[in-house]
Enzyme design. Structure first.
Site, PDB file in Angstrom:
ATOM      1  N   CYS A 145     -16.451   1.278   0.314  1.00  0.00           N
ATOM      2  CA  CYS A 145     -15.139   0.520   0.331  1.00  0.00           C
ATOM      3  C   CYS A 145     -14.877   0.457   2.048  1.00  0.00           C
ATOM      4  O   CYS A 145     -13.931  -0.290   2.345  1.00  0.00           O
ATOM      5  CB  CYS A 145     -13.957   0.995  -0.587  1.00  0.00           C
ATOM      6  SG  CYS A 145     -13.632   2.808  -0.097  1.00  0.00           S
TER       7      CYS A 145
ATOM      8  N   ASP B  11     -17.411   6.421  -1.685  1.00  0.00           N
ATOM      9  CA  ASP B  11     -15.854   6.207  -1.158  1.00  0.00           C
ATOM     10  C   ASP B  11     -15.875   7.814  -0.365  1.00  0.00           C
ATOM     11  O   ASP B  11     -16.744   8.907  -0.598  1.00  0.00           O
ATOM     12  CB  ASP B  11     -14.915   6.322  -2.119  1.00  0.00           C
ATOM     13  CG  ASP B  11     -13.447   6.069  -1.431  1.00  0.00           C
ATOM     14  OD1 ASP B  11     -13.461   5.890  -0.063  1.00  0.00           O
ATOM     15  OD2 ASP B  11     -12.297   6.105  -2.234  1.00  0.00           O
TER      16      ASP B  11
ATOM     17  N   ARG C 181       0.683  -1.075   0.055  1.00  0.00           N
ATOM     18  CA  ARG C 181      -0.152   0.053  -0.044  1.00  0.00           C
ATOM     19  C   ARG C 181       0.847   1.227   0.029  1.00  0.00           C
ATOM     20  O   ARG C 181       1.579   1.587   0.770  1.00  0.00           O
ATOM     21  CB  ARG C 181      -0.911  -0.027   1.215  1.00  0.00           C
ATOM     22  CG  ARG C 181      -1.668   1.228   1.352  1.00  0.00           C
ATOM     23  CD  ARG C 181      -2.871   1.296   2.305  1.00  0.00           C
ATOM     24  NE  ARG C 181      -3.838   0.661   1.685  1.00  0.00           N
ATOM     25  CZ  ARG C 181      -5.182   0.655   2.275  1.00  0.00           C
ATOM     26  NH1 ARG C 181      -5.481   1.356   3.424  1.00  0.00           N
ATOM     27  NH2 ARG C 181      -6.155  -0.055   1.556  1.00  0.00           N
TER      28      ARG C 181
ATOM     29  N   GLN D 125     -10.024  -4.112  -3.884  1.00  0.00           N
ATOM     30  CA  GLN D 125     -11.071  -3.671  -3.520  1.00  0.00           C
ATOM     31  C   GLN D 125     -12.182  -3.953  -4.628  1.00  0.00           C
ATOM     32  O   GLN D 125     -13.279  -4.323  -4.089  1.00  0.00           O
ATOM     33  CB  GLN D 125     -10.981  -2.202  -3.205  1.00  0.00           C
ATOM     34  CG  GLN D 125     -12.355  -1.525  -2.614  1.00  0.00           C
ATOM     35  CD  GLN D 125     -12.685  -1.959  -1.217  1.00  0.00           C
ATOM     36  OE1 GLN D 125     -12.113  -2.033  -0.397  1.00  0.00           O
ATOM     37  NE2 GLN D 125     -13.970  -2.460  -1.263  1.00  0.00           N
TER      38      GLN D 125
ATOM     39  N   HIS E 124      -7.152   0.497  -6.652  1.00  0.00           N
ATOM     40  CA  HIS E 124      -7.293  -0.268  -5.484  1.00  0.00           C
ATOM     41  C   HIS E 124      -7.957  -1.556  -6.164  1.00  0.00           C
ATOM     42  O   HIS E 124      -9.058  -2.007  -5.929  1.00  0.00           O
ATOM     43  CB  HIS E 124      -8.218   0.537  -4.592  1.00  0.00           C
ATOM     44  CG  HIS E 124      -8.005   0.090  -3.287  1.00  0.00           C
ATOM     45  ND1 HIS E 124      -7.344  -1.214  -2.857  1.00  0.00           N
ATOM     46  CD2 HIS E 124      -9.025   0.250  -2.108  1.00  0.00           C
ATOM     47  CE1 HIS E 124      -7.462  -1.628  -1.685  1.00  0.00           C
ATOM     48  NE2 HIS E 124      -8.525  -0.406  -0.998  1.00  0.00           N
TER      49      HIS E 124
ATOM     50  N   ARG F 234     -13.079  -8.899   1.030  1.00  0.00           N
ATOM     51  CA  ARG F 234     -11.791  -8.585   0.584  1.00  0.00           C
ATOM     52  C   ARG F 234     -11.011  -9.924   1.022  1.00  0.00           C
ATOM     53  O   ARG F 234     -10.143 -10.272   0.064  1.00  0.00           O
ATOM     54  CB  ARG F 234     -11.380  -7.498   1.790  1.00  0.00           C
ATOM     55  CG  ARG F 234     -11.857  -6.104   1.303  1.00  0.00           C
ATOM     56  CD  ARG F 234     -11.461  -5.591  -0.023  1.00  0.00           C
ATOM     57  NE  ARG F 234     -10.083  -5.485  -0.006  1.00  0.00           N
ATOM     58  CZ  ARG F 234      -9.319  -4.572   0.422  1.00  0.00           C
ATOM     59  NH1 ARG F 234      -9.885  -3.422   0.858  1.00  0.00           N
ATOM     60  NH2 ARG F 234      -7.981  -4.470   0.301  1.00  0.00           N
TER      61      ARG F 234
END
Ligand code: CP
Ligand code: NVA
Length: 321
Positions: A280, A240, A118, A148, A145, A308
């Site tokens: 998310c 988001d 990340r 996700q 991402h 996830r």
């Protein structure tokens, strides 16, 4: 292999040894196969039969930014597959003191079987992947991402059956999560509409690539500034945060710029009555979404977060096994 046959699991063969930097690098068939594998892995994990396909393998997990879901789901996923997930805070590593990312990639390749990272900069993750000889998995960058997005579509598929032809509306910042969602929807022949304020639209280059994928799959990508038009007849409505990690200085300006982009009861009234609300996470209630929506009967956020784990196990099994 015996366990594999018993549960009839099919890792996506063509992905063996590859990186997962963005779903733009994968074919639509590979994305579809990963989603099917994710649901299979979820089912067998819940039956207590998750195969230990990564026995003896170690995934290094480098974090330059905070995380709850990504860290825990990768670590638990590795454990369920018989391997080990090693957490590394980038600040404690020599990259935090200027060691070249190329050296870091080459050195870590001698210890590990894969790297999940990340990072702030997608370019940095690309450089890491170029120099590492083991698969590199993007756990969020400024641009993408992908893990996700796999969990998002797994969640929609498990609840709606078929993905092809469904409409997804993303309301808010044209950011990393939006980019990956649009690409994944395009791969699956879905219709995705993104409504963002002026100046916060998705990256034009990335959208051009997503549109090319959608053309081949029968899906579509629409960018607008009108949230009502985007949400109209949607099967899923997605939010988001308005301010992503690293943009904290812009918070006050963004609160002003995004004020007409809140997902609330009035807006979701334009979606299909059985629409799914997705986020998310982490979420800011009463900013990008009201409590009435995120904690309401159409919300699937906790199932989405759980997925996830399974979506990433599908990735890990395919890339590392
Ligand atoms: N959605 C997501 O990536 O969550 P974390 O930041 O908690 O990992
Ligand atoms: N867009 C958000 C997603 C967090 C999971 C961020 O980058 O902070």
């Amino acid at each position: 292999m015996k366990l594999l046959e018993e549960v009839q699991l099919k890792p996506v063969e063509s992905l063996k040894g590859k990186d997962l930097l963005t779903l733009l690098d994968y074919t639509s068939k590979e994305v579809q196969d990963l989603l099917e594998l994710a649901t299979q892995l979820k089912t067998i994990t819940k039956q207590g039969k998750c195969p230990r396909l990564l026995e003896g393998k170690t995934l290094g997990m480098i974090f330059e930014k905070s995380s709850t879901r990504t860290r825990v789901s990768f670590e638990v996923g590795m454990q369920q597959l018989g391997g080990y997930g090693m957490y590394m805070n980038a600040r404690d590593m020599q990259i935090g003191r200027g060691e070249p990312i190329s050296d870091t990639g080459k050195v870590l390749s001698g210890y590990l079987d894969g790297i999940m990272i990340r990072a702030n900069s997608h370019e940095m993750v690309k450089e890491l992947a170029e120099h590492a000889t083991i698969p590199v998995i993007n756990g969020l960058t400024d641009l993408f991402h992908p893990c996700q997005a796999l969990a998002d579509l797994e969640t929609i598929a498990e609840n709606k059956g078929e993905l092809k032809g469904l409409k997804v509306a993303y309301i808010g910042d044209g950011n990393n999560v939006a980019h990956s969602l649009v690409i994944a929807c395009a791969h699956m022949g879905m219709h995705v509409a993104v409504a963002s304020p002026e100046g916060y639209a998705c990256d034009a280059n990335i959208m051009a690539k997503a549109k090319a994928i959608a053309e081949a799959t029968g899906g579509s990508v629409t960018l607008t500034t009108d949230p009502i038009a985007a949400v109209k007849d949607a099967d899923a409505v997605y939010a988001d945060v308005w301010t992503s990690m690293g943009q904290e200085e812009e918070t006050q300006q963004r609160l002003i710029d995004f004020k007409d982009y809140q997902i609330n009861d009035e807006l979701v009234a334009h979606a299909k009555s059985d629409y799914m609300f997705l986020h998310c996470l982490p979420a800011h209630r009463e900013e990008e979404v009201t409590s009435s929506v995120i904690d309401g009967p159409n919300s699937y956020i906790y199932e989405q977060a759980e997925n996830r784990l399974h979506a990433q196990k599908a990735v890990l099994v395919s890339l590392l096994a």
